[in-house]
Design an enzyme around this catalytic site. Sequence first.
Site, PDB file in Angstrom:
ATOM      1  N   LYS A  24      -1.230   6.392 -12.773  1.00 20.77           N
ATOM      2  CA  LYS A  24      -1.880   5.517 -13.758  1.00 20.77           C
ATOM      3  C   LYS A  24      -1.421   5.919 -15.151  1.00 20.77           C
ATOM      4  O   LYS A  24      -0.965   7.037 -15.357  1.00 20.77           O
ATOM      5  CB  LYS A  24      -3.391   5.635 -13.648  1.00 20.77           C
ATOM      6  CG  LYS A  24      -3.922   5.084 -12.340  1.00 20.77           C
ATOM      7  CD  LYS A  24      -5.331   4.590 -12.490  1.00 20.77           C
ATOM      8  CE  LYS A  24      -5.811   3.879 -11.233  1.00 20.77           C
ATOM      9  NZ  LYS A  24      -5.261   2.535 -11.062  1.00 20.77           N
TER      10      LYS A  24
ATOM     11  N   HIS B  65      -0.980   1.657   0.290  1.00 19.08           N
ATOM     12  CA  HIS B  65       0.147   0.831  -0.175  1.00 19.08           C
ATOM     13  C   HIS B  65       1.509   1.516   0.008  1.00 19.08           C
ATOM     14  O   HIS B  65       2.429   0.931   0.564  1.00 19.08           O
ATOM     15  CB  HIS B  65      -0.029   0.490  -1.660  1.00 19.08           C
ATOM     16  CG  HIS B  65      -1.318  -0.190  -1.978  1.00 19.08           C
ATOM     17  ND1 HIS B  65      -1.853  -1.152  -1.162  1.00 19.08           N
ATOM     18  CD2 HIS B  65      -2.178  -0.065  -3.017  1.00 19.08           C
ATOM     19  CE1 HIS B  65      -2.990  -1.573  -1.689  1.00 19.08           C
ATOM     20  NE2 HIS B  65      -3.209  -0.931  -2.814  1.00 19.08           N
TER      21      HIS B  65
END
Length: 508
Positions: free
Chosen positions: A355, A260
């Site tokens: 995260k 990504h």
Amino acid sequence: MRAGTVRPDGKADMVARVTPVDPFDLVIFGGTGDLARRRILPGLYRRFRDGHLPGDTRIVGAARSRLDSAAWRAETARALEAALPAPLLDAETRAAFLQRLSYVPLDVASPGRPSDTPDGWAALRARLHPGRVQAFHLSVAPDLFGPLAAELHRHGLAGDKARIVVEKPFGHDLASARTLNRTLARHFSEDQIYRIDHYLGKETVQNLMAVRFGNMLFEPLWKNQYIDHVQITVAETVGAGGRAAYYDRAGAMRDMVQNHLMQLLCLIAMEPPSRYEPDAVRDEKLKVIRALRPPAPGDIVRGQYRAGELGGIAVPGYGEDVGAPGSPTESFVALKLHIANWRWNGTPFYLRTGKRMGARHSEIVVRFKEPPHSIFEEDTGKGANELRIRLQPNEGIDLSVTIKAPGPGAMRLINVPLDMTFAEALGAGAETVPDAYERLIMDVIRGNQTLFMRGDEVEAAWSWTDSARAAWAKGRQSPAPYDAGSTGPDAASILMHRDGRRWRELSP
Ligand SMILES: NC(=O)c1ccc[n+]([C@@H]2O[C@H](COP(=O)([O-])OP(=O)(O)OC[C@H]3O[C@@H](n4cnc5c(N)ncnc54)[C@H](OP(=O)(O)O)[C@@H]3O)[C@@H](O)[C@H]2O)c1
């Protein structure tokens, strides 16, 4: 992509220009899985609702679970309710959509493990219409991509009209990506293979290309002479627990940067392609990846979240989340990168992803240099222009410009964002941004590979990722801990501070 015309009332003409497609067959391998339920089927429903699944287009689910079509339709109805806002789900449209669906129990055999539904392939073939586009979405575990491609071929389903959509991750390093490319190439030609990176399907990511290449305004400034730096952030609040085994093997670098963030970097850094066509765009992206230098060990920060608080709720640390206390896997990575070419020499690209960060926030910031000389008094305040491409939340683009603060006082300058989302100008319909998956699946049916990764591009991205990982493997340093709900380890801020720069705030 064509610009709309402007109506007499000043609003842009937004008549949807959708290239119509002929009726097609779409098979979702992994039709009972998470991705199918949350993204693929709801996306197809929205396309159906807008009238883009013509005639008797058929959607077939396939997985090992021994369901019949009625049971899969009922499961899908529940998935649609969970994924879509109620106003989109009127009873008539939903019933008509579900009628297009059927299900085949089918176990994809893998080496050393025979299928326990040997007649599944015959049942699947019977559902498909020869002569139509037949798209096979491989929404199954990555180790089944190769075996599934082989089985499709073996059962006569790899003809000219067949296309396969391959999910991520595409390999876990250069060697495995090469092996997978070779396996797929034995059964399908490159123009039949659609390697998905759903970031490329986002409306704003395509708008970035429109803004860059559809205007004269930006391109002359799009270079090291005028751009101070670029920063790309993809911050998630979720932990690694949902896909623990996979994530603990992959880590942030392989899970997010290799695909990504790398794709976003390519779209910012690439040269203008000669046409908006698959190979022209992908050739330019490939050149960027090949020009990317492996980061120096001091330009890499790895982190791992520890227990903390997110939105007032206590959350466990990484080791507990993935069931592997002491794991050396990074859940955060920040990098300073250099692209070795004339356009970008001396302009760093800072990337970060992690995260359990303080906010779910993805954006690209292109920060221009400050004017070389200010004609205003020193204390008037001035700032560099910033082009911000927000991917989530609130997809959109804005450009900060310096203007005079209104009022009768002295000349005082302020920075204000110029909103380039243009919801007002585009009128009705502009607010319903299509999900990446629905656009990408329709591109597969149209045979347009522009927003999909080519085999050589994926291999180049892995080659770079492997060299970056080798750089930190030498140092044997454990990832730096950071609190869940924070912006990552302090070292990530220092990576910018030492260059006199800073990350933009993470805003929820
Ligand atoms: N979920 C996401 O948000 C996401 C995001 C990006 C990429 N992906 C990728 O998308 C793919 C699917 O992910 P997922 O999260 O949907 O996984 P999942 O929830 O575990 O679903 C896997 C699907 O594969 C089926 N399956 C398993 N073994 C099979 C076999 N031998 N033959 C036929 N079907 C089989 C399962 O159904 P049965 O058990 O009934 O066979 C299920 O429908 C993976 O490659 C993943 O990396 C997922």
